[in-house]
Design a protein around this motif. Structure first.
Motif, short mmCIF file in Angstrom:
data_model
loop_
_atom_site.label_atom_id
_atom_site.label_comp_id
_atom_site.label_asym_id
_atom_site.label_seq_id
_atom_site.Cartn_x
_atom_site.Cartn_y
_atom_site.Cartn_z
N VAL A 574 0.86 -1.17 0.00
CA VAL A 574 0.00 0.00 0.00
C VAL A 574 0.90 1.23 0.00
O VAL A 574 1.78 1.36 0.86
N VAL A 575 0.72 2.08 -0.98
CA VAL A 575 1.57 3.26 -1.07
C VAL A 575 0.79 4.46 -0.56
O VAL A 575 -0.31 4.74 -1.04
N GLU A 583 -1.69 4.24 -4.10
CA GLU A 583 -1.66 3.07 -4.99
C GLU A 583 -1.66 1.83 -4.11
O GLU A 583 -1.22 1.88 -2.97
N GLN A 584 -2.11 0.71 -4.67
CA GLN A 584 -1.91 -0.57 -3.97
C GLN A 584 -1.88 -1.71 -4.97
O GLN A 584 -2.44 -1.62 -6.06
N ASP A 588 5.10 -6.26 -8.68
CA ASP A 588 5.14 -6.25 -10.15
C ASP A 588 4.06 -5.34 -10.73
O ASP A 588 4.32 -4.56 -11.65
N GLU A 589 2.85 -5.43 -10.15
CA GLU A 589 1.75 -4.58 -10.66
C GLU A 589 2.10 -3.10 -10.54
O GLU A 589 1.92 -2.33 -11.47
N LEU A 590 2.60 -2.76 -9.36
CA LEU A 590 2.90 -1.34 -9.12
C LEU A 590 4.06 -0.85 -9.98
O LEU A 590 4.05 0.28 -10.45
N MET A 591 5.03 -1.72 -10.19
CA MET A 591 6.16 -1.34 -11.05
C MET A 591 5.65 -1.08 -12.48
O MET A 591 6.06 -0.14 -13.13
N ALA A 592 4.69 -1.95 -12.86
CA ALA A 592 4.16 -1.83 -14.21
C ALA A 592 3.42 -0.50 -14.38
O ALA A 592 3.44 0.11 -15.44
N GLN A 593 2.77 -0.03 -13.26
CA GLN A 593 2.03 1.24 -13.33
C GLN A 593 2.95 2.44 -13.55
O GLN A 593 2.54 3.47 -14.07
#
Ligand SMILES: Nc1ncnc2c1ncn2[C@@H]1O[C@H](COP(=O)(O)OP(=O)(O)OP(=O)(O)O)[C@@H](O)[C@H]1O
Length: 608
Positions: A574-575, A583-584, A588-593
């Motif tokens: 959780v950012v 963001e959460q 990998d998902e967050l890096m992709a964002q």
């Protein structure tokens, strides 16, 4: 010079404040017997002291100033009187000694209880209170304020009681000897009282003026000497010296004003007493000539008047001490009355084992500042530190919280262990509002490992298990399971190594391990960890990581992450940004964002 008690923030207690006296009496209640005994002793002392001039009078009138009696009989009579005189002096001395010891014991016992009550109360207050009240002030409550009250209970109460009784006693005895002369003397009482009270008020103001100027001088010296490099570097010596000279001169002036006041009052009090003597000489002497008064009675009158002025002087000083003690008492009681805003419910939920599912529903929070007038002011014009937090953490999930400094991560965690309650919305544990649990029960279910560790001067074993009642075998098993036994084995006497005051000093890494073991003893359903930002030695760090991994299994875990390895291990990240969830998702998902998280990773989560 006399100390007029300790003052703070210009406050002076009102001697007429009944509520304060009632509460002080409440603390005196268990010592009723001692206090009554001390009053009885006061009576004894007064009687013995007042008997002395009377014995003198008897000696003069019965044996010295009479003619025609056998000298041997008179000498024997005088010897008897001298013997009784000596006995009275001895009695006053013994009673005085017992009274001082007794009152000192009572005073110490009351202060002991008050200090304990106050400390216990302070420990139970909510964190918001500590942010509003500087630690220094609270320590002052526990030390200076209590000491102030102690002085009132001991030195002041003794003299106050004895002096008042003595004053009344003298007036009564004088009126028995010669009513008219006593009335003439009585006229001095209002005059002496007015002078004394007027002086005590002036003296107290002067004393405070000197003290406050001393504080100014001290803080100037502290600032300038500690910054002497800068003073020299910028050639500020002359300016600094000139300013100091002004402050120092003011201090001298105020001190001299105080000396002048004392210099005036002491002779003034002497003057009044001598004036009284002159009146006795004139009026009393006339009475002797008219045979209305004997020589012995006149001498006794002189002695009583001498005795009369001493308590007057004492009372003026003691009155100030009582005032400052009452101000202290008021501050202490105000603190004792301050309730915590974090309460346990009257009928708390009793759930033995919780699964550890957590839900934040529309949570908002701001650190409120009490404006002193009961008004509370939200931060940033009503914009909270946390806003619209909606978050569900599944039982057993590992969640990493990341975000730049001041994003609100620690605040979110503080709400979970109820250091504070949300200003809006609610937080649920297994579907129950956190406020439905008893606070201590909640803090056992949700274990928070902080970076600061409170070490108690005891063995490592005692420090790990604290009040959980876990036995040695269980502690050893827990340590072995999490791999932390390696840390214990490094210590000279293993679990029996003494740490804290007078014992071994643990490294910061070892302290972190101890804090972690301590929380695991409580077997919390939810584990919260603020990852160390300061570097600990590699061995301790490895052990800690290993222990964290072992203990996260099967538990809901929340970690304020500062390391890449930690976020990778988390089920979800959780950012946070400016009090909101920005963001959460998984790493990998967050890096992709390519958003905030990707930026933080680029900085290697360095914003700690
Ligand atoms: N006791 C407090 N009283 C008032 N404001 C506070 C208090 N504690 C924190 N704050 C403020 O609340 C905001 C969030 O702070 P918080 O400590 O929760 O952030 P954080 O994300 O944990 O930061 P860090 O990583 O530096 O610890 C900051 O603006 C901070 O100045």
């Amino acid at each position: 010079m006399h100390n007029f008690g300790y003052f703070e923030e210009g406050s002076v207690g009102k001697v007429s404040d009944v509520r304060i006296w009632q509460r002080i009496l409440g603390y005196c209640q268990p010592h009723k017997l001692g206090i009554f005994s001390s009053i009885f002793l006061s009576l004894l002392i007064t009687c013995a002291t007042l008997a002395l001039p009377r014995l003198m009078q008897l000696g003069i009138d019965t044996y010295i100033a009479v003619a025609g009696q056998d000298t041997a009989i008179r000498l024997a009579g005088l010897a008897n009187l001298a013997f009784i005189y000596g006995g009275a002096v001895l009695l006053a001395f013994a009673a005085g000694f017992i009274q001082v010891v007794l009152l000192e014991y009572i005073g110490q016992s009351i202060m002991h209880r008050l200090r304990n009550d106050l400390y216990q109360h302070i420990l139970g207050l909510d964190l918001a209170f500590f942010h509003r009240h500087p630690v220094g002030r609270l320590v002052t409550r526990l030390t200076n304020d209590i000491q102030n009250m102690h002085e009132m209970f001991t030195s002041v109460m003794v003299t106050l009681c004895n002096d008042l009784l003595k004053l009344v006693g003298i007036l009564v005895v004088l009126s028995f000897i010669n009513l008219r002369l006593a009335v003439v003397m009585g006229l001095f009482l209002p005059l002496a009282l007015t002078v004394t009270l007027f002086f005590s008020r002036l003296a107290r103001e002067q004393f405070r003026a000197v003290r406050s100027q001393l504080a100014v001088v001290n803080s100037f010296l502290q600032e300038n000497i500690s910054a002497v490099t800068l003073v020299q570097l910028y050639g500020r010596e002359l300016a600094s010296r000139t300013r100091f000279n002004v402050l120092n001169h003011e201090f001298m002036q105020r001190s001299l004003a105080q000396v002048r006041l004392f210099g005036f009052f002491m002779p003034l009090s002497e003057f009044l007493s001598s004036l009284a003597m002159a009146v006795i000489l004139w009026y009393g002497g006339g009475e002797v000539l008219k045979r209305q008064l004997t020589i012995g009675e006149l001498v006794a009158f002189f002695s009583y008047m001498r005795l009369f002025f001493q308590p007057m002087r004492d009372l003026s000083q003691k009155y100030s001490i009582v005032q400052s003690a009452l101000a202290s008492a008021e501050r202490i009681f105000q603190l004792l009355d301050k309730g915590s805003s974090i309460h346990s419910p009257k009928d708390p939920l009793c759930i033995d084992s919780v699964k550890g599912e957590i839900r934040f529903e529309q949570v908002g929070f701001s650190y409120e500042e009490d404006q002193g007038d009961g008004q509370k002011e939200g931060q940033q014009d009503g914009q909270g530190v946390l806003r619209d937090i909606n978050l569900q953490i599944r039982a057993g999930e590992t969640l990493a919280l990341v975000g730049s400094t001041g994003a609100g991560k620690s605040t979110l965690i503080s709400l979970l262990v109820r250091f504070y309650d949300p200003s809006q919305g609610r937080i649920l544990l297994d579907g129950h509002d956190l406020r439905d649990f008893a606070v201590s029960d909640l803090r056992r279910k949700i274990g928070l490992v902080l970076q600061e560790v409170l070490i108690e001067p005891d063995t490592v074993l005692a420090n790990i298990r604290l009040e959980t009642g876990m036995n040695r075998v269980e502690v050893e098993a827990m340590l072995a399971e999490t791999g932390m036994d390696a840390f214990i084995q490094r210590l000279p006497k293993g679990l029996d190594t003494r740490i804290g005051e007078g014992g071994l000093d643990l490294s910061s890494g070892e302290k972190q391990l101890l804090a972690f073991a301590r929380i695991l003893c409580r077997d919390p359903a939810v584990l919260i960890l603020d990852e160390a930002t300061s570097s600990v030695d590699t061995e301790a760090e490895n052990l800690l990581e290993q222990a964290v991994e072992a203990s996260f299994a099967g538990r809901t875990s929340i970690i304020i992450a500062h390391r890449l390895s930690t976020v990778r291990r988390a089920d979800r990240i959780v950012v946070m940004d400016q009090g909101r969830i920005a963001e959460q998702g998984s790493h990998d998902e967050l890096m992709a964002q390519g958003g905030l998280y990707a930026n933080l990773i680029a900085l290697d989560l360095q914003e700690r």
